[in-house]
Design an enzyme around this catalytic site. Structure first.
Site, PDB file in Angstrom:
ATOM      1  N   SER A 256       0.853  -1.174   0.000  1.00  5.86           N
ATOM      2  CA  SER A 256       0.000   0.000   0.000  1.00  5.86           C
ATOM      3  C   SER A 256       0.893   1.229   0.000  1.00  5.86           C
ATOM      4  O   SER A 256       2.110   1.121   0.092  1.00  5.86           O
ATOM      5  CB  SER A 256      -0.871   0.016   1.256  1.00  5.86           C
ATOM      6  OG  SER A 256      -0.049   0.310   2.365  1.00  5.86           O
ATOM      7  N   LYS A 257       0.259   2.380  -0.070  1.00  8.26           N
ATOM      8  CA  LYS A 257       1.020   3.636  -0.103  1.00  8.26           C
ATOM      9  C   LYS A 257       1.943   3.780   1.108  1.00  8.26           C
ATOM     10  O   LYS A 257       2.971   4.425   1.046  1.00  8.26           O
ATOM     11  CB  LYS A 257       0.047   4.821  -0.150  1.00  8.26           C
ATOM     12  CG  LYS A 257      -0.669   4.907  -1.484  1.00  8.26           C
ATOM     13  CD  LYS A 257      -0.738   6.356  -1.976  1.00  8.26           C
ATOM     14  CE  LYS A 257      -1.219   6.420  -3.412  1.00  8.26           C
ATOM     15  NZ  LYS A 257      -2.674   6.467  -3.550  1.00  8.26           N
TER      16      LYS A 257
END
Ligand code: GLU
Length: 481
Positions: A256-257
Site C-alpha cells: 500500500s502507499k
C-alpha cells in the site's frame, strides 16, 4: 446454453487475431500511475508472448469514465516505455468498443442467456438482503418474467442469467478452482444507462483480440469464474488463466502507499535502471532455480508459467539494490554518463560543461562499482562537477589547517613539474613526496583529498588526479594554498 451465437465479427481486430499463436495483454484501468504490481503483470505478459513468438497487446480499460483520466493513460504509457516493456500494435480503448459490447449483449438476450431486469435499487437491496440470509447470491425475479410484464417506460438493466452449474477453472498458478453456482448473482451486463460492465467488456475484448493467456493479479480470480460463465454462454473458448499473488510490502502486508513510493516513475527517480527493475520484478513471484540475475535475453528465453509462485512475494529493497547494482555494472560508461548527467541537468551549482562530462565519462567504469543506483552515482560524480572554489567546513576545513597549506604548496611544485600525468606515475610521485617530507601518506592524502574533492566521496587520490588533469588539480590546489 448457446452454441454458436450470431455475433458479427466486424469489430474484431483481424491483423492480430491469430488464435493459434500466443496472444497476451495488459489491461490497466487508467486511474493512476503505473503501479509496480501492474508493471510486473505487464512484464510477465510481455515475456510470455516473447517466449512463444506471440503478441503482447495493451488495452486501456477506460470504461469507468468518472475514474479514468488522460493523464493516467499517459502515465501508464510513459511508465511502460521507460520500463522497456513494449506492446504490439496500437493500444485498444475499451470505452471505444462499447457498441461492440452492446452487440454481444443483444446476442445473449436473443439466446436467452441474458434478460432485462426492471428491479429498482430499493427492490434490489431488499432481495440481496434476503438472498444473503439464505446464503446465496441474488437472482432477479425478472429472469423468468415475460417481457410483456415490464412496466412501460421504466429503465432497466440487462443481467446475465447465472447458470445453475458449478464453475471450474484450471489456473496455471492456483490450480483447479471451483465455485458453486449459488455464489454468483445475475450479473449486470449493461447498466440502465447502457454502459457495459467490466466482466462483460473484458470477455468481449479478450475474445476479439484473440487473447490466449491472461496473466494478472489474483484479485481477479473470482472474475475469471464470472468471465468463464460468459464465455460458456457465448460458446467461445475461454483463455488460459494464470492468477499471480499480489506483491506484499517488506512487512508481509499487502502493498500500500504506506510502503512508500509505488509508481514505476518513483523507482526511476530513486535511481533504478529500467533493466534492474525489470529483473527485480521478474523475480518477484517468479523463479528459475536460485538464479537472481537475468539479462533480457535470459528473461525472454526462460520465463514460463511453471515458475510462478503461489505465495505472495515481498518487496525487498536490499535485493532490489543488489540486482540493480549488477545491471548498472553491465551498462557502458557512455550510457551511465548520459543517465547521470541527465539527472543532474537541472543543478545550477554544478559545472556541466564538456570538460566535466569528459571527466565523468573517464571515471565512470571505476565509479559504477561504487554504488547500486544512479542516485549513488550522482554522489560519486559530485567531486568532479562541483564548482570551484569549494566551501570548506568541519573536518575538511580542519584538514587544511596548520602546516597543510605549505605542504600542498610544495606538492604543487612537484606536480607542476611531473613529466607523465598518469595514474601510475602520480601514485609514485605521491609516495616519494611523502617520503621526502618524512611523513606518513595520510599527512599528504588527507589535505590533498580535502583540496581536490572538498570532502565529497571519491576513489584513490592518484585516480582522482589522473582524471581531473593537471590544470584542474593545480587550480584546486591554488584555491587552498
Ligand atoms: N482493468 C483491470 C485492472 O486494472 C484488469 C483487468 C484484467 O486484467 O482482466 O485491475
Amino acid at each position: 446454453m448457446l452454441s454458436r451465437p450470431p455475433i458479427s465479427q466486424r469489430n474484431i481486430i483481424s491483423h492480430v487475431h491469430r488464435p493459434t499463436s500466443v496472444v497476451t495483454r495488459f489491461a490497466p484501468s487508467p486511474t493512476g500511475f503505473l503501479h509496480i504490481g501492474g508493471a510486473r503483470t505487464a512484464l510477465f505478459n510481455a515475456l510470455f508472448a516473447k517466449r512463444h513468438g506471440g503478441v503482447f497487446r495493451l488495452r486501456i480499460e477506460d470504461t469507468d469514465r468518472a475514474r479514468s483520466s488522460d493523464e493516467a493513460v499517459a502515465a501508464i504509457l510513459e511508465g511502460l516505455s521507460w520500463l522497456g516493456v513494449a506492446w504490439d500494435g496500437e493500444p485498444v480503448s475499451q470505452f471505444a468498443r462499447a457498441a461492440r459490447h452492446r452487440e454481444v449483449v443483444d446476442a445473449l438476450l436473443s439466446a436467452g442467456a441474458a434478460f432485462r431486469c426492471y428491479l429498482t435499487p430499493a427492490e434490489t437491496e431488499a432481495l440481496r438482503d434476503e438472498a444473503f440470509k439464505e446464503g446465496r447470491a441474488l437472482r432477479s425475479p425478472w429472469r423468468d418474467r415475460a417481457p410483456a410484464e415490464a412496466p412501460s417506460g421504466a429503465s432497466h438493466t440487462i443481467r446475465f442469467r447465472a447458470p445453475d452449474s458449478d464453475v471450474v477453472i484450471d489456473d496455471a498458478v492456483q490450480g483447479q478452482v471451483r465455485w458453486a453456482s449459488k455464489e454468483f448473482d445475475d450479473l449486470i451486463l449493461l447498466r440502465a444507462d447502457g454502459a457495459p460492465t467490466y466482466n462483460l467488456a473484458v470477455v468481449v475484448d479478450d475474445h476479439d483480440m484473440g487473447v490466449t493467456h491472461v496473466i494478472r493479479g489474483d484479485d481477479h480470480l473470482v472474475n475469471a469464474a464470472r468471465q468463464t460463465q460468459i464465455y460458456q454462454a457465448l460458446g467461445w473458448p475461454a483463455p488460459n488463466f494464470a492468477h499471480i499473488p499480489l506483491i506484499h510490502g517488506p512487512d508481509g502486508k499487502k502493498l500500500s502507499k504506506r510502503h512508500g513510493a509505488l509508481g514505476v516513475e518513483a523507482y526511476r527517480e530513486m535511481g533504478y535502471l529500467a533493466s534492474g527493475l525489470r529483473n527485480y520484478l521478474l523475480r518477484l513471484g517468479w523463479s528459475h532455480g536460485d538464479k537472481e540475475l537475468f539479462t533480457d535475453e535470459e528473461m525472454a528465453a526462460l520465463f514460463d508459467l511453471e515458475g510462478l509462485g503461489k505465495a505472495p512475494a515481498r518487496l525487498d529493497f536490499d535485493k532490489m539494490a543488489h540486482v540493480n547494482a549488477w545491471h548498472m555494472r553491465q551498462e557502458s560508461a557512455g550510457r551511465l554518463t548520459e543517465l547521470v548527467l541527465e539527472r543532474l541537468s537541472h543543478r545550477n551549482d554544478l559545472r556541466l560543461d564538456d570538460k566535466a562530462k569528459v571527466w565523468v565519462h573517464a571515471a565512470m567504469d571505476v565509479l559504477k562499482e561504487r554504488g547500486s543506483t544512479l542516485a549513488d552515482l550522482e554522489d560519486q560524480v559530485y567531486f568532479l562537477l562541483r564548482g570551484r572554489p569549494f566551501e570548506l567546513t568541519g573536518k575538511v576545513a580542519k584538514a587544511l589547517k596548520g602546516d597543510a597549506p605549505d605542504r600542498l604548496a610544495r606538492l604543487r611544485g612537484v606536480l607542476a613539474a611531473l613529466e607523465h600525468w598518469d595514474e601510475t606515475a602520480l601514485g609514485t610521485a605521491l609516495q616519494s613526496f611523502a617520503e621526502a617530507e618524512g611523513v606518513g601518506f595520510g599527512k599528504i592524502g588527507q589535505p590533498l583529498r580535502a583540496a581536490l574533492t572538498g570532502g565529497a566521496p571519491a576513489p584513490d587520490m592518484s585516480f582522482v588526479l589522473a582524471i581531473l588533469g593537471r590544470d584542474e588539480v593545480l587550480a584546486r590546489l591554488d584555491d587552498v594554498i
